[in-house]
Design a protein around this motif. Structure first.
Motif, PDB file in Angstrom:
ATOM      1  N   ILE A 172       0.812  -1.214   0.000  1.00  0.00           N
ATOM      2  CA  ILE A 172       0.000   0.000   0.000  1.00  0.00           C
ATOM      3  C   ILE A 172       0.851   1.272   0.000  1.00  0.00           C
ATOM      4  N   LEU A 173       2.048   1.229   0.590  1.00  0.00           N
ATOM      5  CA  LEU A 173       2.913   2.410   0.576  1.00  0.00           C
ATOM      6  C   LEU A 173       3.323   2.769  -0.850  1.00  0.00           C
ATOM      7  N   ASN A 174       3.553   1.746  -1.668  1.00  0.00           N
ATOM      8  CA  ASN A 174       3.929   1.988  -3.065  1.00  0.00           C
ATOM      9  C   ASN A 174       2.753   2.561  -3.856  1.00  0.00           C
ATOM     10  N   ILE A 175       1.550   2.123  -3.511  1.00  0.00           N
ATOM     11  CA  ILE A 175       0.340   2.646  -4.155  1.00  0.00           C
ATOM     12  C   ILE A 175       0.153   4.123  -3.803  1.00  0.00           C
ATOM     13  N   LYS A 176       0.316   4.449  -2.539  1.00  0.00           N
ATOM     14  CA  LYS A 176       0.136   5.833  -2.092  1.00  0.00           C
ATOM     15  C   LYS A 176       1.148   6.763  -2.761  1.00  0.00           C
ATOM     16  N   ALA A 177       2.370   6.277  -2.946  1.00  0.00           N
ATOM     17  CA  ALA A 177       3.395   7.082  -3.611  1.00  0.00           C
ATOM     18  C   ALA A 177       3.021   7.340  -5.068  1.00  0.00           C
ATOM     19  N   ALA A 178       2.456   6.337  -5.723  1.00  0.00           N
ATOM     20  CA  ALA A 178       2.003   6.511  -7.108  1.00  0.00           C
ATOM     21  C   ALA A 178       0.837   7.488  -7.166  1.00  0.00           C
ATOM     22  N   ASN A 179      -0.094   7.363  -6.221  1.00  0.00           N
ATOM     23  CA  ASN A 179      -1.245   8.265  -6.162  1.00  0.00           C
ATOM     24  C   ASN A 179      -0.805   9.722  -6.031  1.00  0.00           C
ATOM     25  N   ALA A 180       0.257   9.953  -5.266  1.00  0.00           N
ATOM     26  CA  ALA A 180       0.752  11.312  -5.040  1.00  0.00           C
ATOM     27  C   ALA A 180       1.229  11.970  -6.333  1.00  0.00           C
ATOM     28  N   LEU A 181       1.554  11.148  -7.337  1.00  0.00           N
ATOM     29  CA  LEU A 181       1.998  11.659  -8.631  1.00  0.00           C
ATOM     30  C   LEU A 181       0.873  11.631  -9.660  1.00  0.00           C
ATOM     31  N   GLY A 182      -0.339  11.333  -9.213  1.00  0.00           N
ATOM     32  CA  GLY A 182      -1.489  11.342 -10.109  1.00  0.00           C
ATOM     33  C   GLY A 182      -1.819  10.016 -10.754  1.00  0.00           C
ATOM     34  N   ILE A 183      -1.057   8.963 -10.406  1.00  0.00           N
ATOM     35  CA  ILE A 183      -1.297   7.623 -10.962  1.00  0.00           C
ATOM     36  C   ILE A 183      -2.345   6.905 -10.124  1.00  0.00           C
ATOM     37  N   LYS A 184      -3.311   6.314 -10.776  1.00  0.00           N
ATOM     38  CA  LYS A 184      -4.318   5.537 -10.060  1.00  0.00           C
ATOM     39  C   LYS A 184      -3.689   4.225  -9.589  1.00  0.00           C
ATOM     40  N   GLY A 185      -4.205   3.679  -8.482  1.00  0.00           N
ATOM     41  CA  GLY A 185      -3.585   2.482  -7.924  1.00  0.00           C
ATOM     42  C   GLY A 185      -4.581   1.390  -7.597  1.00  0.00           C
ATOM     43  N   ILE A 186      -4.128   0.167  -7.726  1.00  0.00           N
ATOM     44  CA  ILE A 186      -4.879  -0.998  -7.265  1.00  0.00           C
ATOM     45  C   ILE A 186      -3.985  -1.739  -6.272  1.00  0.00           C
ATOM     46  N   HIS A 187      -4.457  -1.801  -5.017  1.00  0.00           N
ATOM     47  CA  HIS A 187      -3.713  -2.533  -3.991  1.00  0.00           C
ATOM     48  C   HIS A 187      -4.048  -4.012  -4.144  1.00  0.00           C
ATOM     49  N   PHE A 188      -3.124  -4.755  -4.702  1.00  0.00           N
ATOM     50  CA  PHE A 188      -3.371  -6.149  -5.075  1.00  0.00           C
ATOM     51  C   PHE A 188      -3.533  -7.049  -3.858  1.00  0.00           C
ATOM     52  N   LYS A 189      -4.575  -7.898  -3.910  1.00  0.00           N
ATOM     53  CA  LYS A 189      -4.799  -8.923  -2.883  1.00  0.00           C
ATOM     54  C   LYS A 189      -4.807 -10.321  -3.506  1.00  0.00           C
TER      55      LYS A 189
END
Length: 206
Positions: A172-189
């Motif tokens: 999730i930390l990697n997703i949040k970092a991507a979100n901060a740059l405007g990239i949408k994220g999917i936290h994979f389960k």
């Protein structure tokens, strides 16, 4: 909703099952408590991530042996038997990757925290790594997720529009970092959850 034209995959934990337990549970003769203590206190994830960012494996091993000489045998096993930590492909996700890679509507790339010294082993083992238009490997770039620099490298290298890009990662930390740059994220389960979330973005799989 902005139309998605690029999908970025993480590798370990999304497409490839990688786990130090595959080496150390056997090394500690099935004693999970001892294994967990070792991985939480000696060969930690933070220590491994330093190598993912380009620190030499041999030097990292030497540093840790000097710090914890009583654990030398097990410390040397970490990279000495690293290949055994590769448990195989996560089949459902490889099928998703294949569907997206075959669809000309999408650019499909990878962004991985991985040592540049061990990544060639994975490239030889997993044929599906050749399906990507390109792969950004942290160890080659001397930085790693979740630092913004590595996302910017991917954006620039592959001419990505962040708002039209989805990033799939199990951290999730990697997703949040991507979100901060405007990239949408999917936290994979799991693969079923990934398919559902891709469908939420109107991405159809064959």
């Amino acid at each position: 909703m902005t139309k998605i034209d690029t999908i970025i995959f993480d590798l370990g934990g999304v497409l490839i099952d990688w786990n130090p337990e595959y080496v150390f549970l056997n090394a500690f003769k099935g004693d999970r408590e001892k294994m967990q203590w070792f991985l939480e206190n000696i060969c930690t994830m933070a220590w491994n991530e330093n190598q993912d960012a380009g620190y030499p494996l041999e030097k990292a091993t030497k540093d840790l042996v000097e710090k914890f000489p009583e654990h030398e045998k097990y410390i040397r096993m970490y990279y000495g038997e690293w290949e055994k930590m590769l448990g195989g492909p996560i089949v459902g996700c490889v099928s998703i990757l294949k569907s997206l890679a075959d669809n000309k509507d999408y650019k499909v790339v990878a962004l991985t925290n991985w040592s540049s010294e061990t990544f060639p082993i994975a490239k030889k083992r997993y044929e599906f790594l050749s399906w990507f238009e390109g792969i950004v490997v942290s160890g080659e770039e001397k930085t790693r997720k979740p630092f913004k620099e590595i996302y910017q490298i991917a954006i620039q290298r592959f001419n990505l529009v962040p708002e039209k890009t989805i990033f799939i990662d199990d951290n999730i930390l990697n997703i949040k970092a991507a979100n901060a740059l405007g990239i949408k994220g999917i936290h994979f389960k799991n693969p079923a959850q990934l398919i559902s979330e891709l469908e939420n973005y109107k991405i159809q799989l064959s």
